[in-house]
Scaffold this motif. Structure first.
Motif, short mmCIF file in Angstrom:
data_model
loop_
_atom_site.label_atom_id
_atom_site.label_comp_id
_atom_site.label_asym_id
_atom_site.label_seq_id
_atom_site.Cartn_x
_atom_site.Cartn_y
_atom_site.Cartn_z
N GLY A 96 0.83 -1.21 0.00
CA GLY A 96 0.00 0.00 0.00
C GLY A 96 0.86 1.26 0.00
N VAL A 97 1.95 1.21 0.74
CA VAL A 97 2.84 2.37 0.79
C VAL A 97 3.50 2.61 -0.57
N TYR A 121 -2.23 7.46 6.91
CA TYR A 121 -1.28 6.41 7.23
C TYR A 121 0.10 7.06 7.42
N ASP A 194 -7.34 7.39 -0.24
CA ASP A 194 -6.92 6.11 0.34
C ASP A 194 -8.19 5.45 0.89
N SER A 216 -4.58 -0.40 0.19
CA SER A 216 -3.60 -1.37 0.68
C SER A 216 -4.27 -2.73 0.55
N THR A 218 -3.07 -5.44 1.26
CA THR A 218 -2.66 -6.18 2.45
C THR A 218 -3.81 -6.37 3.43
N LYS A 219 -4.78 -5.47 3.38
CA LYS A 219 -5.85 -5.43 4.37
C LYS A 219 -7.06 -6.21 3.86
C1 LIG Z 1 -1.92 -0.37 6.00
C2 LIG Z 1 -2.32 0.88 5.34
C3 LIG Z 1 -1.52 1.43 4.33
C4 LIG Z 1 -0.20 0.84 3.95
O1 LIG Z 1 -0.32 -0.39 3.34
P1 LIG Z 1 0.87 -1.49 3.32
O2 LIG Z 1 0.30 -2.54 2.44
O3 LIG Z 1 1.10 -1.89 4.73
O4 LIG Z 1 2.07 -0.82 2.74
C5 LIG Z 1 -1.96 2.58 3.72
N1 LIG Z 1 -3.11 3.17 4.08
C6 LIG Z 1 -3.89 2.69 5.05
C7 LIG Z 1 -5.15 3.39 5.40
C8 LIG Z 1 -3.53 1.52 5.72
O5 LIG Z 1 -4.30 1.04 6.70
#
Ligand SMILES: *Cc1c(COP(=O)(O)O)cnc(C)c1O
Length: 406
Positions: A96-97, A121, A194, A216, A218-219
């Protein structure tokens, strides 16, 4: 058999398919070599060149050439995400970053100005507050975007980007996307959102006027806490630039394995989001009823200052307010830690959008404390409600409060 129409998100008579059908079928297909009805993971770094490779563009992203330039598992996931976000195209990167950095470094040039939300973030905050101004001569303003008047007041002749995070991590402040888009566009700037806390199941910022959506992966979109990834959904003209700048030249490519895992996890996104939404609302209401709880911040609660805006922005009738909430106990630093140590089901760890519930104690000395509302100054929790039975989570909280003698 999944037809070409389905791959474009349409049914036989041209009507759009629903979110669940698209989450399952887009980005999947029959493997031409084996007939497998699941696409394989392609782990090669390089691809066979034609007889005469001399006129190949070595920085091209749309042919199979070298995996940093783009690869099949990335493209399957991108096709699905673009459609789910309602965007012309999407580019998927390593995290996400990476998606945030790619957006900022591609859209902003030396001498440009960007406005961004006061809670974002942490990496977005550092990039925009410090790294881009100091190293690259980009001007930035940090404002409370939950009041659109603050955006209007911060606009300058060289404003090129407004970046909002909504709901914001970790304060759960909500920004009105339509209002922010209008202000940005009137100033000739782009709006990036975001959308990680909502996912495209709950809110589709492009439908509300945003130019760029960042997730992201990842979430929620991966949903299983086992792979990092990030996505940018926007116009093809911009995704092409982002691929060239950030993917080919900065190297922020996602691994084929992670792209495959996230594609697989995203199949159940709508089912999971409904459960996160329902369970988080029930837990937020329960917490609000407890005398030991000093405050609860969750956009689904009527007590949330931006509840009406959050409700208006929902993308579909069965959408909700996400799985993340913040709350504080009427105790001291030690009492907050004691509470976490007594939890049995909820895990103390960062991140969110996983199958399991995660809690993190954010103490009193966060570097951005001065930007948070006052109730966040005495230490608070970010709770990411997972997919366990809601009753088990509520009982875990009640039991830990009693055990911690709070
Ligand atoms: C976790 C998160 C990110 C970053 O994502 P990564 O996949 O950890 O790099 C960016 N924005 C928000 C709102 C997040 O919760």
């Amino acid at each position: 058999m999944t037809s070409d129409l389905v791959h474009h998100g349409e049914s036989f008579d041209g009507t759009p398919l629903g979110f669940a059908t698209k989450s399952i079928h887009l980005g999947n297909g029959v493997d031409a070599e084996t007939g497998a009805i699941r696409r394989p993971i392609t782990l090669a770094n390089a691809y066979a060149l034609p007889y005469d490779p001399s006129d190949i563009n070595w920085s091209s992203s749309d042919v199979n050439l070298y995996t940093r330039n783009g690869h099949p598992n990335q493209r399957y996931l991108e096709a699905k995400l673009a459609n789910l976000e309602g965007a012309e195209d999407a580019v998927v990167l390593a995290s996400g970053v990476a998606a945030l950095a790619a957006t900022f470094t591609t859209v902003l040039n030396r001498g440009d100005h960007a406005i961004f939300s006061d809670t974002t973030y942490i990496a977005a905050y550092r990039l925009l507050n410090q790294i881009l101004p100091e190293k690259y001569g980009i001007e930035t303003s940090i404002v409370d975007t939950s009041d659109p008047r603050n955006i209007a007041d911060a606009i300058r002749p060289n404003t090129k980007l407004v970046h909002i995070e909504t709901p914001a991590n970790p304060t759960l402040k909500v920004t009105d996307i339509e209002a922010a888009a209008k202000l940005a566009h009137d100033a000739g700037a782009l709006l990036s959102v975001d959308n990680t806390f909502n996912s495209p199941f709950n809110v589709r910022p492009i439908d509300l006027g945003a130019d760029i959506v960042i997730e992201s992966l990842t979430k929620y979109i991966n949903g299983h806490g086992d792979a990092l990834g990030g996505a940018i959904a926007t116009r093809k003209e911009l995704t092409d630039q982002i691929r060239f700048t950030y993917q080919v030249n900065y190297g922020g490519i996602i691994s084929p394995f992670n792209a495959w895992l996230i594609n697989r996890g995203s199949v159940t996104l709508p089912l999971r989001m409904r459960q996160h939404n329902t369970s988080a609302l029930a837990i937020a209401k329960h917490l609000e009823s407890l005398p030991q709880v000093r405050f609860v911040a969750y956009p689904g609660l009527e007590s949330h200052p931006h509840h009406d805006v959050a409700a208006r922005q929902l993308a579909r009738p069965d959408a909700g307010f996400g799985g993340v909430l913040a709350f504080g106990l009427d105790t001291d630093h030690e009492g907050h830690n004691r509470f976490v140590s007594k939890l049995n089901v909820i895990t103390s760890a960062v991140s969110l959008g996983h199958d399991e519930s995660l809690i993190v104690f954010l103490g009193e000395d966060d570097e951005r404390q001065y930007l948070y509302p006052p109730e966040f100054h005495r230490g608070f929790f970010r709770l990411a409600v997972g997919l366990e039975d809601t009753d088990d989570l509520i009982r875990d909280i009640d039991h830990a409060l009693a055990e911690a003698e709070l």
